[in-house]
Structure formats: C-alpha cells, structure tokens
Design a protein around this motif. Structure first.
Motif, mmCIF file in Angstrom:
data_model
loop_
_atom_site.group_PDB
_atom_site.id
_atom_site.type_symbol
_atom_site.label_atom_id
_atom_site.label_comp_id
_atom_site.label_asym_id
_atom_site.label_seq_id
_atom_site.Cartn_x
_atom_site.Cartn_y
_atom_site.Cartn_z
ATOM 1 N N VAL A 117 0.602 -1.037 -0.226
ATOM 2 C CA VAL A 117 -0.210 -0.261 0.233
ATOM 3 C C VAL A 117 0.995 1.487 -0.006
ATOM 4 N N GLU A 118 0.611 2.029 -0.574
ATOM 5 C CA GLU A 118 1.082 3.239 -1.013
ATOM 6 C C GLU A 118 0.386 4.291 -1.164
ATOM 7 N N ASP A 119 0.888 5.739 -0.380
ATOM 8 C CA ASP A 119 -0.071 7.168 -0.071
ATOM 9 C C ASP A 119 0.782 8.426 0.002
ATOM 10 N N VAL A 124 -0.039 5.761 5.537
ATOM 11 C CA VAL A 124 0.823 4.091 5.692
ATOM 12 C C VAL A 124 1.845 4.115 5.992
ATOM 13 N N GLN A 126 4.568 1.461 4.437
ATOM 14 C CA GLN A 126 5.484 1.045 3.733
ATOM 15 C C GLN A 126 5.142 -0.795 3.393
ATOM 16 N N GLY A 130 -0.424 -2.049 4.049
ATOM 17 C CA GLY A 130 -0.677 -1.230 5.474
ATOM 18 C C GLY A 130 -1.256 -1.258 6.449
ATOM 19 N N ARG B 57 -9.248 10.331 -1.801
ATOM 20 C CA ARG B 57 -8.519 9.233 -0.687
ATOM 21 C C ARG B 57 -9.012 9.528 0.892
ATOM 22 N N TYR B 59 -9.304 9.284 4.610
ATOM 23 C CA TYR B 59 -8.273 9.730 5.918
ATOM 24 C C TYR B 59 -8.673 9.713 7.061
ATOM 25 N N PHE B 87 -3.919 6.306 6.293
ATOM 26 C CA PHE B 87 -5.116 6.543 5.148
ATOM 27 C C PHE B 87 -5.694 5.039 5.501
ATOM 28 N N ASN B 89 -6.820 2.856 4.393
ATOM 29 C CA ASN B 89 -6.383 1.360 3.451
ATOM 30 C C ASN B 89 -6.931 0.437 3.498
ATOM 31 N N GLY B 125 -9.562 2.185 1.207
ATOM 32 C CA GLY B 125 -9.545 4.234 0.803
ATOM 33 C C GLY B 125 -9.465 4.853 0.378
ATOM 34 N N LEU B 126 -9.796 4.377 -1.477
ATOM 35 C CA LEU B 126 -10.281 4.684 -2.688
ATOM 36 C C LEU B 126 -11.581 5.858 -2.312
#
Lengths: 192, 163
Positions: A117-119, A124, A126, A130, B57, B59, B87, B89, B125-126
């Motif tokens: 998961v990236e943000d 989050v 890495q 996440g 996104r 949060y 975030f 996710n 999360g999106l």
C-alpha cells in the motif's frame, strides 16, 4: 360460480393440510407435556373455557382459513422468506470460508508484493496491507508447514438492495479452509 | 438504541456529517481496538472520528473519545506511528452523508431519513465518484439542515461519585 367453488375448494384443501400438519405436530408432542400444560392453567377446568378453546375458536379459525386462504399462503411465504433472510444474516455474522469461495493458491511473497500500500501523504506504513500489516503478521504466524494460502471471495445477497462482500486470504489444510484474513469487508445497500 | 452521533468528514472544502463508521470495520478485521468508554447513549462506540477526503483518498485525521481508564483517546491510541493522519486502506464500503432537512426522524442508530443522501463508494480507502440520492422534501420549514439527534442520556463516568 365455478370460480367461487374453486376458491372455496382450495380453501378447504388448505384447511385439511393445516389440520393434518397440526395433528402431526401434536403426535410428536409428549403426553406428559400436554398434561403439564393443562395443570399449569387451572382455568382450563372450566367448561366454558374448554368449549371456547376446543370448539368455538377452531371453528372460527377454519371458516377464516377457507375464506381467506390467500392470506395464509402469503403469510407462509413471508415467514419462509424471513427465515431464509435471518439464516443468511446469521451465516454472514458467523462467516467462515467455504471451498466454493476459494480463488487461487499463492505464496507469501506473491501476496505481499501485490498487496503493498502506498500513499502520497505518507499516512500508511509501506508494508503489505498497510495498517492491517499487524493482523497479516499474526495470520502468518498461525500457519503450520502443511498449510497453503489461498485467496477467497464471497458475495451474499440478503435482499435485493443489499450486497455483502467478504474477501481476503485463508489457510487451507488438506482441502479444508480454516483461519482467514480479511482484506475486504463491506455491505452495500443500493438505496434506502 | 438511541440515534447515534455521526462521524465528521471534511469533503470538498465543507464540513459534513458522515453516517458511516470506517473504524468499526478496522476493529472487526482484527485491528487493535482500544477499550473505549461510551460517555452517552448517543455514542455507544465511545469515540467520534474526524475524517478527510484528499485527492479521492479517505483519511482519519482526528479522534475524540474516552478510554475506560479515564484517559482521553486520540488517533495515536489506535495508530501510534501515525498520530496526525491515517490513510484508511482497510475500508471498503459506502459512506453516507445525509443532506438537507430531516423528513423522518427515527431515534435509532442512523435510521433517520433526510431530503438527500450523498453516497461515496470507497474501495480500500480510494473514493469513487459521488452519487446523490434525493428522497423528498421536508414538510415543514422549521426543520434545520443537516444531521442531528433529538436526545441522549449522559452516562456516569467511572470513578465519579454522585453530587
């Protein structure tokens, strides 16, 4: 006229079926339980109440059944539907992974590389999954040497408007799914 | 159950009420769940979160609540390495944002009906395109806009005596 005869004819058949089922239920009921019921309610000894319960009410019920049998069918249908809905919600509540939900067998490396998961705001870790990485690590620690990891996906429809999704990864030992790790847990209702 | 306090959401520059609790999903999926202490019957979950949508996104940016040991909860209580912004996710679902006046108040959960609901579908999360559903118009002009609850009972805090 024939419509009327048919209508009441079906009502009569419905009444006979209901009486037959009631008789079958009573046969299953133990005599001891029946005696106990009578003993608990002393009012049953009064003749007027016994006549009401054993004759008047059943006759009224029979007439209503013959006259309004479509309502009985509708109520039966709704009761059955509600039972199935309740059973489905219970299944969702007590969710376990079944063989039919399995998708593909994967290695830990394959899973972790696809689930990074990236943000852009750095909110989050890495790490695979996440903020659920800790749960994933705990899931992996519960594995034994014989366990395979499979991806799974399950969809339920408790009603026309509601869709429930469960997806993730599960430990499979000898074709038996066991402990699972959820990546998607959602209930979507289309409209109010 | 009493009507529940909504979460707060900052979306497209406006402060909204969100009748969805993404943190509950995090806990249900195995995430660390602190022992929250409900302060009143309108917030049985024991906290109110502040959320924000930035670049589609979702949060978590704030949290108010009390723990059973009497200390205050914050985002850091659940996500110690991300005290300012998290975030979400883990979250997939639909965020419901009631809008307009209340057309039918139901003193249970989030069951009250409003003139419109803005739905935001979220996938891990999106946030996808919003969908607005209009349900009707309030019969009176006296009703105020936006989500609200009619009543609640304040619960006794642990360790606090009477009077």
């Amino acid at each position: 006229m024939i419509f009327l005869y048919s209508y009441f004819g079906i009502g009569l058949v419905t009444l006979i079926v209901v009486l037959w089922e009631d008789r079958l239920c009573k046969q299953k009921e133990s005599d001891r339980l029946r005696e106990l019921g009578r003993a608990i309610n002393p009012d049953r000894r009064q003749l007027s109440l016994r006549l009401l319960e054993d004759f008047v009410l059943p006759v009224i019920a029979a007439v209503v059944m013959v006259a309004l049998w479509p309502t009985a069918f509708y109520m039966l249908f709704r009761t059955e539907l509600d039972k199935r809905k309740a059973a489905l919600w219970q299944k969702i509540q007590d969710f376990t992974v079944e063989g039919s939900y399995l998708k593909e067998c994967l290695s830990v490396q394959e899973i972790e590389s696809r689930e990074m998961v990236e943000d852009p705001l750095g909110a989050v870790p890495q790490l695979p999954f996440g903020h659920l990485n800790g749960v994933w690590r705990s899931f992996l620690e519960s594995r034994t040497g014989a366990d395979e990891i499979w991806s799974f996906s399950a969809e339920f429809r408790p009603s026309r408007r509601c869709k429930v999704l469960r997806a993730g990864y599960v430990l499979v030992r000898g074709n038996n799914p066991g402990r699972y790790f959820l990546t998607v847990m959602t209930e979507k209702s289309r409209f109010r | 159950m009493t009507a529940q306090l909504a979460e707060n959401l900052r979306y497209e520059g406006k402060q909204e009420f969100m009748c969805t609790t993404p943190l509950c999903d995090f806990f249900a999926m195995g995430g660390t769940q602190p022992k929250f202490m409900p302060m009143n019957t309108a917030c049985w979950r024991g906290y109110v979160g502040q959320w924000e949508i930035v670049d589609n996104r979702l949060y978590l940016v704030g949290l108010e609540g009390m723990l059973r040991d009497g200390s205050e909860a914050s985002v850091a209580t659940i996500f110690p390495d991300f005290p300012d912004r998290v975030f979400a996710n883990w979250y997939s679902g639909v965020i419901r944002i009631p809008q307009g006046k209340c057309i039918e108040y139901v003193h249970q959960g989030y069951n009250s009906a409003y003139e419109s609901d803005l739905y935001l579908e979220v996938n891990q999360g999106l946030v996808a395109e919003p969908r607005l559903q209009h349900y009707g118009t309030a019969s009176t002009t006296d009703e105020s806009e936006g989500y609200g609850i009619a009543a609640m009972t304040v619960l006794k805090r642990p360790g606090k005596g009477d009077g």
